[in-house]
Design a protein around this motif. Structure first.
Motif, PDB file in Angstrom:
ATOM      1  N   PHE A 280     -13.996  -8.074   0.707  1.00  0.00           N
ATOM      2  CA  PHE A 280     -13.006  -7.368  -0.217  1.00  0.00           C
ATOM      3  C   PHE A 280     -11.843  -7.881  -0.482  1.00  0.00           C
ATOM      4  O   PHE A 280     -10.928  -7.238  -1.053  1.00  0.00           O
ATOM      5  N   TYR A 281     -11.650  -9.173  -0.226  1.00  0.00           N
ATOM      6  CA  TYR A 281     -10.305  -9.839  -0.505  1.00  0.00           C
ATOM      7  C   TYR A 281     -10.266  -9.963  -1.953  1.00  0.00           C
ATOM      8  O   TYR A 281     -11.025 -10.697  -2.566  1.00  0.00           O
TER       9      TYR A 281
ATOM     10  N   MET B  89       7.140   0.519  -0.196  1.00  0.00           N
ATOM     11  CA  MET B  89       6.371   0.174   1.213  1.00  0.00           C
ATOM     12  C   MET B  89       5.261   1.379   1.202  1.00  0.00           C
ATOM     13  O   MET B  89       5.785   2.290   0.993  1.00  0.00           O
ATOM     14  N   THR B  90       3.881   1.168   1.506  1.00  0.00           N
ATOM     15  CA  THR B  90       3.232   2.036   1.663  1.00  0.00           C
ATOM     16  C   THR B  90       2.998   2.561   2.711  1.00  0.00           C
ATOM     17  O   THR B  90       3.463   2.267   3.949  1.00  0.00           O
ATOM     18  N   GLY B  91       2.326   3.669   3.173  1.00  0.00           N
ATOM     19  CA  GLY B  91       2.134   4.576   4.376  1.00  0.00           C
ATOM     20  C   GLY B  91       1.612   3.520   5.309  1.00  0.00           C
ATOM     21  O   GLY B  91       2.091   3.513   6.543  1.00  0.00           O
ATOM     22  N   ARG B  92       0.614   2.844   4.917  1.00  0.00           N
ATOM     23  CA  ARG B  92       0.087   1.892   5.874  1.00  0.00           C
ATOM     24  C   ARG B  92       0.878   0.824   6.334  1.00  0.00           C
ATOM     25  O   ARG B  92       0.989   0.754   7.684  1.00  0.00           O
ATOM     26  N   GLN B  93       1.694   0.307   5.535  1.00  0.00           N
ATOM     27  CA  GLN B  93       2.793  -0.782   6.064  1.00  0.00           C
ATOM     28  C   GLN B  93       3.785   0.019   7.069  1.00  0.00           C
ATOM     29  O   GLN B  93       3.963  -0.545   8.145  1.00  0.00           O
ATOM     30  N   LYS B  94       4.210   1.234   6.776  1.00  0.00           N
ATOM     31  CA  LYS B  94       4.969   1.818   7.569  1.00  0.00           C
ATOM     32  C   LYS B  94       4.275   2.182   8.926  1.00  0.00           C
ATOM     33  O   LYS B  94       4.801   1.980  10.051  1.00  0.00           O
ATOM     34  N   ALA B  95       3.124   2.566   8.737  1.00  0.00           N
ATOM     35  CA  ALA B  95       2.165   2.787  10.097  1.00  0.00           C
ATOM     36  C   ALA B  95       2.147   1.542  11.073  1.00  0.00           C
ATOM     37  O   ALA B  95       2.569   1.796  12.130  1.00  0.00           O
ATOM     38  N   ILE B  96       1.795   0.241  10.463  1.00  0.00           N
ATOM     39  CA  ILE B  96       2.038  -0.867  11.101  1.00  0.00           C
ATOM     40  C   ILE B  96       3.331  -1.185  11.836  1.00  0.00           C
ATOM     41  O   ILE B  96       3.446  -1.570  12.932  1.00  0.00           O
ATOM     42  N   GLY B  97       4.511  -0.923  11.101  1.00  0.00           N
ATOM     43  CA  GLY B  97       5.602  -1.338  11.451  1.00  0.00           C
ATOM     44  C   GLY B  97       6.009  -0.261  12.614  1.00  0.00           C
ATOM     45  O   GLY B  97       6.585  -0.799  13.721  1.00  0.00           O
ATOM     46  N   PHE B  98       5.428   0.931  12.682  1.00  0.00           N
ATOM     47  CA  PHE B  98       5.868   1.787  13.567  1.00  0.00           C
ATOM     48  C   PHE B  98       5.154   1.402  14.932  1.00  0.00           C
ATOM     49  O   PHE B  98       5.716   1.238  15.936  1.00  0.00           O
ATOM     50  N   PHE B  99       3.889   1.183  14.726  1.00  0.00           N
ATOM     51  CA  PHE B  99       2.935   0.772  16.203  1.00  0.00           C
ATOM     52  C   PHE B  99       3.625  -0.407  16.591  1.00  0.00           C
ATOM     53  O   PHE B  99       3.383  -0.574  17.912  1.00  0.00           O
ATOM     54  N   ILE B 100       3.855  -1.587  16.018  1.00  0.00           N
ATOM     55  CA  ILE B 100       4.369  -2.667  16.483  1.00  0.00           C
ATOM     56  C   ILE B 100       5.959  -2.385  17.207  1.00  0.00           C
ATOM     57  O   ILE B 100       6.061  -2.919  18.319  1.00  0.00           O
ATOM     58  N   THR B 101       6.731  -1.667  16.552  1.00  0.00           N
ATOM     59  CA  THR B 101       8.160  -1.374  17.099  1.00  0.00           C
ATOM     60  C   THR B 101       7.687  -0.667  18.503  1.00  0.00           C
ATOM     61  O   THR B 101       8.184  -0.939  19.546  1.00  0.00           O
TER      62      THR B 101
ATOM     63  N   ASN C 207      -9.014  -0.634   7.009  1.00  0.00           N
ATOM     64  CA  ASN C 207      -8.882   0.404   6.318  1.00  0.00           C
ATOM     65  C   ASN C 207      -8.308   0.306   4.688  1.00  0.00           C
ATOM     66  O   ASN C 207      -8.837   0.781   3.853  1.00  0.00           O
ATOM     67  N   GLU C 208      -7.509  -0.544   4.947  1.00  0.00           N
ATOM     68  CA  GLU C 208      -6.622  -0.725   3.590  1.00  0.00           C
ATOM     69  C   GLU C 208      -7.473  -1.724   2.733  1.00  0.00           C
ATOM     70  O   GLU C 208      -7.902  -1.339   1.254  1.00  0.00           O
ATOM     71  N   GLU C 209      -8.353  -2.556   3.285  1.00  0.00           N
ATOM     72  CA  GLU C 209      -9.216  -3.440   2.403  1.00  0.00           C
ATOM     73  C   GLU C 209     -10.174  -2.631   2.044  1.00  0.00           C
ATOM     74  O   GLU C 209     -10.909  -2.871   0.767  1.00  0.00           O
ATOM     75  N   HIS C 210     -10.634  -1.620   2.685  1.00  0.00           N
ATOM     76  CA  HIS C 210     -11.854  -0.812   2.429  1.00  0.00           C
ATOM     77  C   HIS C 210     -11.313   0.097   1.172  1.00  0.00           C
ATOM     78  O   HIS C 210     -12.276   0.229   0.225  1.00  0.00           O
ATOM     79  N   ASP C 211     -10.116   0.440   1.273  1.00  0.00           N
ATOM     80  CA  ASP C 211      -9.512   1.298   0.112  1.00  0.00           C
ATOM     81  C   ASP C 211      -9.741   0.464  -1.236  1.00  0.00           C
ATOM     82  O   ASP C 211     -10.073   0.979  -2.379  1.00  0.00           O
ATOM     83  N   THR C 212      -9.158  -0.635  -0.950  1.00  0.00           N
ATOM     84  CA  THR C 212      -9.252  -1.666  -2.465  1.00  0.00           C
ATOM     85  C   THR C 212     -10.732  -1.802  -2.762  1.00  0.00           C
ATOM     86  O   THR C 212     -10.940  -1.763  -4.187  1.00  0.00           O
ATOM     87  N   PHE C 213     -11.558  -1.779  -2.030  1.00  0.00           N
ATOM     88  CA  PHE C 213     -13.130  -2.160  -2.233  1.00  0.00           C
ATOM     89  C   PHE C 213     -13.542  -0.781  -3.047  1.00  0.00           C
ATOM     90  O   PHE C 213     -14.259  -1.022  -4.118  1.00  0.00           O
ATOM     91  N   ILE C 214     -13.364   0.215  -2.391  1.00  0.00           N
ATOM     92  CA  ILE C 214     -13.547   1.632  -3.170  1.00  0.00           C
ATOM     93  C   ILE C 214     -13.157   1.731  -4.403  1.00  0.00           C
ATOM     94  O   ILE C 214     -13.576   1.961  -5.198  1.00  0.00           O
TER      95      ILE C 214
END
Lengths: 241, 299
Positions: free
Chosen positions: B245-246, B1-13, B69-76
């Motif tokens: 970016f996909y 699990m990446t930090g971003r997935q954790k962040a998403i989970g946290f905010f939804i909870t 942000n995540e998409e942007h990272d993959t693009f970079i």
């Protein structure tokens, strides 16, 4: 003459590196994928003296290849090449078992020097091993034996094989007992890295060494962390017994 | 699990908990207030509904932003790779030519390698710039009447040459009927076909068998189809692949290099011409078909 395995799916770079290493008198084999490299090294047991490994490969990437080699007990020196020069990537490279690391685009001279360095260290180690009969290159403390020529640690009734860089790092620390040594110094002196590599790369090596040496790796007695500085080797346990 | 997935989970909870707390608070308020008039009840419901809606909207925006942000990272990451690899190669060959004696034939070979790398760099820079231009809204399209068969032929020939393919690797199926004319920007429509061809070749591996065909499904539309027999696309991702970016994510698909901009550019250009583009695939390992639909020019 040394045998070098170049693993890169970018044909231009693989061929350029091959040309230069051959011009320096090395025997070069190019593998285009990680799977091919693993087949050569593990299944066919082809002897190589050094591996130049690209990270971004189709299929299995360089990180996976390095850690698979190490898990299988193949300790050939690995120089990792990557276009991603972020600290996390360097860190992951060392973590997966690479001995040295070079970001793309690199200077030809530096690449050749790094490969030369890994080959030289390997030769020294082999010479050490062959003349080790009486001039045994070992160090013993607290019931643990570090055998630098055989590149292994014997502790608590177990022997652990070391990679080239684990061995170098340990040798450096052990030869300066009781001295706090900074991470930057270690990176410069042991790896010869002068770029702005993230100094935490060292930490992964220390974690592994502690697993071999310490009774309780989580509260180390011999390989100590000096907060804000780096590491110190303490041959006698500091804790009151 | 990446930090971003954790962040998403946290905010939804967090959002679910806050909504729950708001509803409980509202019920509690109803219970402790003894004489509640209808007006109070309605105003209360509206207020709480507003708070809950606000929370949900806020969370949705947050999650969308994190994903972007995540998409942007993959693009970079992929652009970094696409820029640095040819650069590394050019540098390597220049260093070699400078420091070693190199025979004449070998020297010519090295020049060719470096030219190919410059071409790759140019292509990446081009894609990034085109994607930037494509984003501009209300961008004028310079329209001229174009015969699509001819345009497709040009692009196929160019692709065969650029990818060093066998002459028959990309087949162009001729259209029997009347000529198919589109009113559009030649350069842009060439980019559309070229990007689709590049993808078809890229995702075919070593066995390149691509078919380009033209058709008129109705009197006022034309189709340009590019069909490959490559790695295919998982059904769920057929729409998403056109997003900026996909990159296709699937276990069977090897890390193919690119910027994640090609199809985005195709879609924006198709839309600017009043058309659309869609993808079909029987699934992983079974090839893919891309269809560009454009309005037919009335002559």
């Amino acid at each position: 003459m040394s045998r070098v395995l170049v693993v890169d799916d970018e044909q231009h770079i693989a061929e350029g590196v091959r040309f230069n290493l051959q011009a320096d008198g090395h025997d070069v084999v190019v593998a285009e994928t990680g799977e091919q490299a693993l087949d050569l090294l593990l299944r066919d047991r082809s002897p190589f003296d050094v591996v130049v490994l690209d990270v971004m490969l189709p299929g299995k990437d360089g990180f996976a290849v390095a850690s698979e080699l190490r898990t299988a007990g193949q300790y050939v020196p690995i120089l990792m090449l990557t276009a991603r020069g972020r600290p996390e990537d360097v860190l992951r490279g060392f973590e997966s078992g690479a001995d040295d690391y070079l970001p793309k685009p690199f200077e030809l001279g530096i690449l050749l020097a790094r490969v030369g360095g890994l080959l030289r260290r390997r030769r020294w180690n082999e010479q050490d091993a062959s003349t080790a009969a009486d001039t045994n290159d070992t160090y013993t403390f607290a019931g643990r034996t570090l055998d630098f020529s055989a590149m292994e640690i014997r502790a608590r009734g177990q022997a652990h094989r070391l990679t080239q860089m684990e061995c170098e790092l340990l040798r450096y620390l052990v030869s300066r007992p009781g001295q706090a040594i900074s991470r930057r110094t270690l990176l410069e002196e042991v790896w010869g890295l002068h770029e702005s590599t993230d100094t935490r790369a060292i930490d992964n090596f220390v974690v592994r060494l502690r697993k071999y040496l310490e009774d309780r790796p989580a509260s180390p007695q011999y390989l100590l962390t000096i907060r804000g500085v780096g590491y110190k080797f303490q041959p006698e346990s500091e804790k009151p017994s | 699990m990446t930090g971003r997935q954790k962040a998403i989970g946290f905010f939804i909870t967090l959002c679910v908990l806050l909504v729950g707390a708001a509803i409980l608070g509202w019920i509690y308020w109803i219970v402790i207030t003894e004489k509640l008039t209808i007006v109070q009840l309605v105003v209360g419901i509206l207020l709480f509904a507003l708070i809950i809606a606000g929370l949900i909207v806020y969370t949705v925006f947050l999650v969308v932003e994190i994903k972007r942000n995540e998409e942007h990272d993959t693009f970079i990451n992929s652009v970094t790779h696409e820029l640095k690899t040819p650069l590394a190669s050019i540098r390597l060959y220049l260093d070699t030519l400078k420091t070693r004696p190199v025979g004449d034939a070998q020297r010519q070979e090295f020049y060719d390698v470096m030219l190919a790398d410059v071409e790759r760099l140019r292509h990446t820079v081009d894609q990034v710039l085109k994607a930037g231009v494509a984003r501009e809204k209300r961008r004028p399209v310079f329209r001229t009447p174009l015969e699509m068969g001819e345009l497709a032929r040009e692009c196929v020939d160019l692709a065969v040459m650029r990818h060093h393919l066998q002459p028959g690797a990309i087949a162009l199926e001729a259209h029997d009927g009347a000529s198919l004319t589109v009113s559009g920007d030649a350069e842009e429509l060439r980019t559309v076909i070229t990007n689709l061809l590049d993808n078809a070749v890229k995702y075919s591996g070593s066995d390149v068998r691509v078919t380009v065909s033209l058709a008129a499904p109705s009197p006022d539309t034309i189709w340009v189809r590019v069909q490959d027999r490559g790695v295919g696309i998982p059904r769920k991702q057929l729409k998403r692949i056109f997003k900026r970016f996909y990159r296709v994510q699937a276990r069977g698909i090897r890390q193919v290099k690119g910027t994640g901009l090609g199809l985005y550019i195709v879609r924006t250009i198709a839309r600017a011409h009043g058309g659309r583009v869609f993808a079909q695939s029987e699934g992983e390992g079974r090839g893919a078909t891309f269809t560009v639909e454009l309005p037919r020019a009335t002559s």
